[in-house]
Design an enzyme around this catalytic site. Sequence first.
Site: not given
Lengths: 135, 405
Positions: A53-55
């Site tokens: 969920g982290c870019e």
Amino acid sequence: MTDSLGQQKPVNIKAQLQACRSKEETFKALVTLSKTLPRLSAEEKIEDNKIKGCESAVWLITTETNGVRHFKADSDAKLMRGVLVAILSLVEGKTLTDIQQMDLKTELAELNLASYLTSSRSNGVLAICSQLQRT
Amino acid sequence: MAFDPSSLRPLFPILSQQAYDHPLTYLDNAATTQKPLSVLDAIQHYYRHDNANVHRGAHCLSDRATNRFEQARNTVAHFINAPEQSHIIWTKGATEAINMVAFGLEHLLEEGDEILITSLEHHANLVPWQQLAFRTGARLRVLPLTSKGDWAPEFSRYFTDRTRIFAATQISNAIGTTTPLKIMLEHAKQQGAFTLVDGAQAVAHYPIDVRTLDCDFYAFSGHKMYGPTGIGVLYGKNHALEVLMPYQTGGEMVRHVSHHATEFNVLPYRLEAGTPNIEGVIGLAAACDFLSAQDRNALLAWEHTLAEHVYSRLHKEGDIEIYSPEKCATLVSLSVPNIHILDLNAYLDSQGVAVRAGSHCAHPLMAQLGVAGTLRASFACYNTMEEANRFCDVLLEAIDLLSDE
Ligand SMILES: Cc1ncc(COP(=O)(O)O)c(C=O)c1O
């Protein structure tokens, strides 16, 4: 064993970030903070430690000794490393119960970080927060 | 005399604002362009004076709304030189236009048929074909264009007597490369394949002539050519549109309905189920008018000048890797080894410079380039040389700040 937060004291981190008056100042403060985060080794940067969920890529390792939690983390993006220093300073050395009772989102907003993070990256920060509060 | 964008700036009031105490420098035009006052006014005017559902009631407002709506179809047909206005199908964007074709041709595909795309496609011109291949047992093949977009003689092997559909972008959104459309379309046609061109990144910059291109389908979005969001176009040749199975059914697209059978309406209505995006259609026509009133070649030359200027300033910097062509692009896509593009983006943003960092909906292309993503500055006709220089200056500052000493 290296202290996972380097030499930084939580109060100093808070003061540094709260003193920022513009996006640019927050950017520069995070770059400075990022330098205090000890980097993880290649063996530690495995898929299992990765936060979804982290870019940018973020790895988080949690250990517990005598009932209190210790954290190590890393990211391939520098600003995220600065953000990690700030987040971990809030939870390092606390018990899981204490961490679970914290309102991490509000505390991060008080560090001038809410407005700073882009929406997709703040989703990443939310993913980090919920990982920190997981058993 | 060089084109002067300052005459256009007053038409785009959004551009004259501050972003975090810096003048906004908007260089994310490949994602969406800003809208001129004439487009905003056309939409306002429609709601203030003409709003009614189209093709329905026999009353004054409905007649007026219907007239303006169908006039807009005419405007768009002229804009891309389509022979008939019934060849213009309204969609919500390029994505819907491509999906309409992918679903509409499904009934013609058999196991073992081939769908050919290029390696430079946006996900919008990849996933619908891949999924169509999954549903039908057809095989998705990928023409391995280089980032320069050059044609290689051995590419002709990719066009076989099983190629039923060939779909290619005109210009890559991620790196700005123009594809060798002409020769690719010739090969596709020799094999009797349906041809689709994704014009999403071309329409704002290049005068489009679908008759010269001679493709079966042409897809584009309004919001990337100074028009509103939520409106786009599928152009098709008559025979190509006729074979499409409507992928949505309902009101407006029918002629007669009983409980047991439906007679579909004629083109273009057959492919336009439901109440259309009337304000979008009217805004899009105003955007076509805006562009048609300009000297298109002068605008394009200016956009090329800006991108070439940025290229020539940055490629001298040893630590910047540029993926875009040196000439004839309207954007510059780059990365810097050992510095995360999100970090660069964050600093540019803090200085009011709006660009895009990421994979640009083109994961396979990023894999081909060997990067996770790029930083993209994309230009429109209203951008100034000062803005192009500001991007370079701020980027170099960012690299300085983010480099490990
Ligand atoms: C080349 C290309 N094709 C298709 C699309 C999809 O357009 P839309 O999202 O407006 O449907 C885009 C948008 O980024 C694009 O750049």
